[in-house]
Structure formats: structure tokens, C-alpha cells
Design a protein around this motif. Structure first.
Motif, PDB file in Angstrom:
ATOM      1  N   GLY A 122     -42.706  42.314   6.207  1.00  0.00           N
ATOM      2  CA  GLY A 122     -43.307  41.858   7.449  1.00  0.00           C
ATOM      3  C   GLY A 122     -44.274  40.704   7.259  1.00  0.00           C
ATOM      4  O   GLY A 122     -44.290  39.751   8.047  1.00  0.00           O
ATOM      5  N   GLU A 125     -42.611  37.402   6.411  1.00  0.00           N
ATOM      6  CA  GLU A 125     -42.077  36.828   7.652  1.00  0.00           C
ATOM      7  C   GLU A 125     -43.179  36.083   8.414  1.00  0.00           C
ATOM      8  O   GLU A 125     -42.937  35.015   8.989  1.00  0.00           O
ATOM      9  CB  GLU A 125     -41.474  37.918   8.529  1.00  0.00           C
ATOM     10  CG  GLU A 125     -40.157  38.459   8.006  1.00  0.00           C
ATOM     11  CD  GLU A 125     -39.610  39.590   8.860  1.00  0.00           C
ATOM     12  OE1 GLU A 125     -40.182  39.851   9.940  1.00  0.00           O
ATOM     13  OE2 GLU A 125     -38.621  40.221   8.443  1.00  0.00           O
ATOM     14  N   LEU A 126     -44.394  36.633   8.431  1.00  0.00           N
ATOM     15  CA  LEU A 126     -45.516  35.952   9.074  1.00  0.00           C
ATOM     16  C   LEU A 126     -45.815  34.629   8.377  1.00  0.00           C
ATOM     17  O   LEU A 126     -46.053  33.604   9.031  1.00  0.00           O
ATOM     18  CB  LEU A 126     -46.770  36.834   9.064  1.00  0.00           C
ATOM     19  CG  LEU A 126     -46.774  38.084   9.934  1.00  0.00           C
ATOM     20  CD1 LEU A 126     -48.123  38.796   9.819  1.00  0.00           C
ATOM     21  CD2 LEU A 126     -46.490  37.754  11.386  1.00  0.00           C
ATOM     22  N   ASN A 131     -47.811  31.349  10.380  1.00  0.00           N
ATOM     23  CA  ASN A 131     -49.016  31.938  10.959  1.00  0.00           C
ATOM     24  C   ASN A 131     -50.222  31.750  10.032  1.00  0.00           C
ATOM     25  O   ASN A 131     -50.091  31.387   8.871  1.00  0.00           O
ATOM     26  CB  ASN A 131     -48.776  33.422  11.252  1.00  0.00           C
ATOM     27  CG  ASN A 131     -47.770  33.626  12.370  1.00  0.00           C
ATOM     28  OD1 ASN A 131     -48.018  33.255  13.510  1.00  0.00           O
ATOM     29  ND2 ASN A 131     -46.624  34.184  12.045  1.00  0.00           N
ATOM     30  N   THR A 210     -47.562  44.561  13.167  1.00  0.00           N
ATOM     31  CA  THR A 210     -47.522  43.348  12.340  1.00  0.00           C
ATOM     32  C   THR A 210     -47.194  42.106  13.152  1.00  0.00           C
ATOM     33  O   THR A 210     -47.815  41.049  12.974  1.00  0.00           O
ATOM     34  CB  THR A 210     -46.497  43.512  11.204  1.00  0.00           C
ATOM     35  OG1 THR A 210     -46.841  44.654  10.423  1.00  0.00           O
ATOM     36  CG2 THR A 210     -46.478  42.290  10.301  1.00  0.00           C
ATOM     37  N   ASN A 211     -46.248  42.192  14.078  1.00  0.00           N
ATOM     38  CA  ASN A 211     -45.853  41.008  14.830  1.00  0.00           C
ATOM     39  C   ASN A 211     -46.903  40.553  15.838  1.00  0.00           C
ATOM     40  O   ASN A 211     -46.785  39.472  16.417  1.00  0.00           O
ATOM     41  CB  ASN A 211     -44.510  41.240  15.535  1.00  0.00           C
ATOM     42  CG  ASN A 211     -44.552  42.392  16.536  1.00  0.00           C
ATOM     43  OD1 ASN A 211     -45.593  43.003  16.757  1.00  0.00           O
ATOM     44  ND2 ASN A 211     -43.412  42.685  17.128  1.00  0.00           N
ATOM     45  N   ARG A 212     -47.964  41.353  16.031  1.00  0.00           N
ATOM     46  CA  ARG A 212     -49.045  40.961  16.940  1.00  0.00           C
ATOM     47  C   ARG A 212     -50.248  40.384  16.202  1.00  0.00           C
ATOM     48  O   ARG A 212     -51.188  39.880  16.830  1.00  0.00           O
ATOM     49  CB  ARG A 212     -49.484  42.172  17.771  1.00  0.00           C
ATOM     50  CG  ARG A 212     -48.395  42.724  18.686  1.00  0.00           C
ATOM     51  CD  ARG A 212     -48.925  43.881  19.515  1.00  0.00           C
ATOM     52  NE  ARG A 212     -50.030  43.461  20.375  1.00  0.00           N
ATOM     53  CZ  ARG A 212     -50.884  44.304  20.973  1.00  0.00           C
ATOM     54  NH1 ARG A 212     -50.767  45.607  20.760  1.00  0.00           N
ATOM     55  NH2 ARG A 212     -51.842  43.852  21.745  1.00  0.00           N
TER      56      ARG A 212
END
Length: 255
Positions: A122, A125-126, A131, A210-212
Motif C-alpha cells: 500500500g 503505491e502511495l 504523494n 491507507t488510500n486516505r
């Protein structure tokens, strides 16, 4: 006797050139945890191992072994993601290298942890999506510590149990693994002052999906303080400063 073969997702943590054409590779796998294996001819064979055993590459790994101890034989690797956008940026590359170094330091060979595997997937990926580096690094460190059983206590004083909401000035004590209130800090010179705002942001990010995480932006002060306390705790827990962290510091100074 034929060696049984296994297939699993894996991240490359590190490798060592061996002999004229082989490599000994350390992987972190979804089903088997951390394993070491020898990839015969890896330095010459572009077809079998192209990009698949470079640091932090995500691959489908095929390997065989006679038992759980000793080197496995790496039969094949097929790349799932080579993270090209990370690799085109030096600071992101070194941040990813720091992450996999921490995974290597905080995991034992052969001990499965699907949660740590997913954590690494995860957060890479960020990084790949571009990011924030500081936010991505801090929340990765904090979550890895928790999953490894070394979570620092940031919600209340480790001495008197006063909650963070009631603490005006907090001090982080790496040796004791948590925060102290001003009354319990006792003028300890090894304690690091940290604002309650920084601690609340870390606690919020620890629980967030994680995606937030990209929605959380660390202020300049929170970046400095969170970096100091997590670095001190990681170094205390490991008993040393990771070399990858030293290299990352040097890269930051040059940029």
C-alpha cells in the motif's frame, strides 16, 4: 528427491552478488514471510529475471526448497510492478529503499505476516502515485512499529496514565517507549518535546485507511517533531541507526 515448489507474491528486500553470475536474494513474501534464495544465472539471464530482483520490485516468485531452513532455489520471477515513477526520482527511490530496509530489520525469516506485506504494498503505491514523502514515511514507520509489536504509546503518559487530551506539554521517551507529561518528564534530557497537535495527527494517520492518507498534510513543525520522535524510537528499538536512513538524510541535504 524432488524439491517441492511454491508460488507466491514477493517484494525484493535486498540482494548480494554471488560468484560470477548468481545472486542471493532476500524476499518478503505474502505466504511465507521473509525468505532467502539463490537465483542461478540472475546476473546474465535477462529473460528469467529482468527487473524482477531489483530492490522493492513486486513480483510473482516461484521457488523450491527441501525445508524451511537454508537457501531456497529461485526458479523464476515475473514482475507485477517495478514502480517506474519511484525509480525516476532519487529521493523517492531512497525512501522506498528505507522502507524495505525497515521491513528487513523488523521481520524474522520464515515468519508470515500478511498485514506487513500489505502495508508495504500500500505504501509503495502511495510513493508511486507521487504523494507526500514525509507523510508517507511517517505513517509507514508508525504502522510497521505497531504490526511488529513495538508500537510507541502516544495516547497517554506512560508514567501517570494521563490522557493526551489532558496533557499540555508532552515529551517523548524512546527508552520507555512513549510520551510523558511535563510532571513526569522529570527534566530527563533524553526526552524529546513534542506538541500535542503532532501526536494527534500521528494517531489520526495511524487509524486512517491507507488510500486516505494523502489527505493528511503534516505542518513544518509536525514534520520535524514526528521525524525526531520516530527516528529516535526506531534507532533505540533496533539498537542502531539504519544505514538507509543515513543515506536518505544525505540525499535530502543535497536536494
Amino acid at each position: 528427491m524432488k524439491r517441492p515448489s511454491y508460488k507466491t507474491e514477493a517484494f525484493v528486500l535486498r540482494f548480494l552478488n554471488y560468484g560470477e553470475s548468481d545472486r542471493i536474494v532476500t524476499f518478503f513474501t505474502r505466504e511465507f514471510g521473509k525468505i532467502r534464495g539463490i537465483a542461478k544465472g540472475a546476473r546474465r539471464s535477462r529473460k528469467r529475471f529482468s527487473n524482477a530482483i531489483e530492490p522493492f520490485s513486486h513480483s510473482i516468485l516461484l521457488f523450491s526448497r527441501m525445508g524451511e531452513e537454508g537457501l531456497s532455489l529461485i526458479e523464476n520471477c515475473d514482475v507485477i510492478d517495478h514502480y517506474p515513477h519511484i525509480r525516476e526520482n532519487l529521493q523517492r527511490t531512497m525512501t522506498a529503499s528505507y522502507m524495505i530496509d525497515l521491513i528487513h530489520q523488523f521481520t524474522d525469516e520464515g515468519k508470515k505476516s500478511a498485514a506487513i506485506f500489505q502495508l508495504l504494498a500500500g505504501f509503495l503505491e502511495l510513493l508511486e502515485a507521487g504523494n507526500g514523502l514525509e507523510e508517507t514515511t511517517r505513517f509507514f514507520e508508525l504502522r510497521l512499529l505497531a504490526l511488529s509489536g513495538y508500537e510507541p504509546s502516544l495516547e497517554r503518559c506512560i508514567i501517570c496514565n494521563t490522557s493526551l487530551a489532558e496533557i499540555n506539554t508532552a515529551f517523548f521517551d524512546a527508552a520507555s517507549g512513549g510520551i510523558r507529561c511535563s510532571l513526569c518528564s522529570g527534566g530527563n534530557l533524553n526526552c524529546i518535546p513534542v506538541s500535542t497537535g503532532t501526536l494527534k495527527t500521528l494517531l489520526m494517520g495511524k487509524k486512517m485507511e491507507t488510500n486516505r492518507i494523502p489527505r493528511l498534510i503534516l505542518s513544518e513543525n509536525a514534520t520535524r517533531e514526528s521525524g525526531q520522535i520516530l527516528r529516535s524510537f526506531i534507532c533505540h528499538t533496533l539498537g542502531k541507526e539504519p544505514k538507509s536512513l543515513q543515506v536518505l538524510d544525505e540525499i535530502k541535504r543535497l536536494i
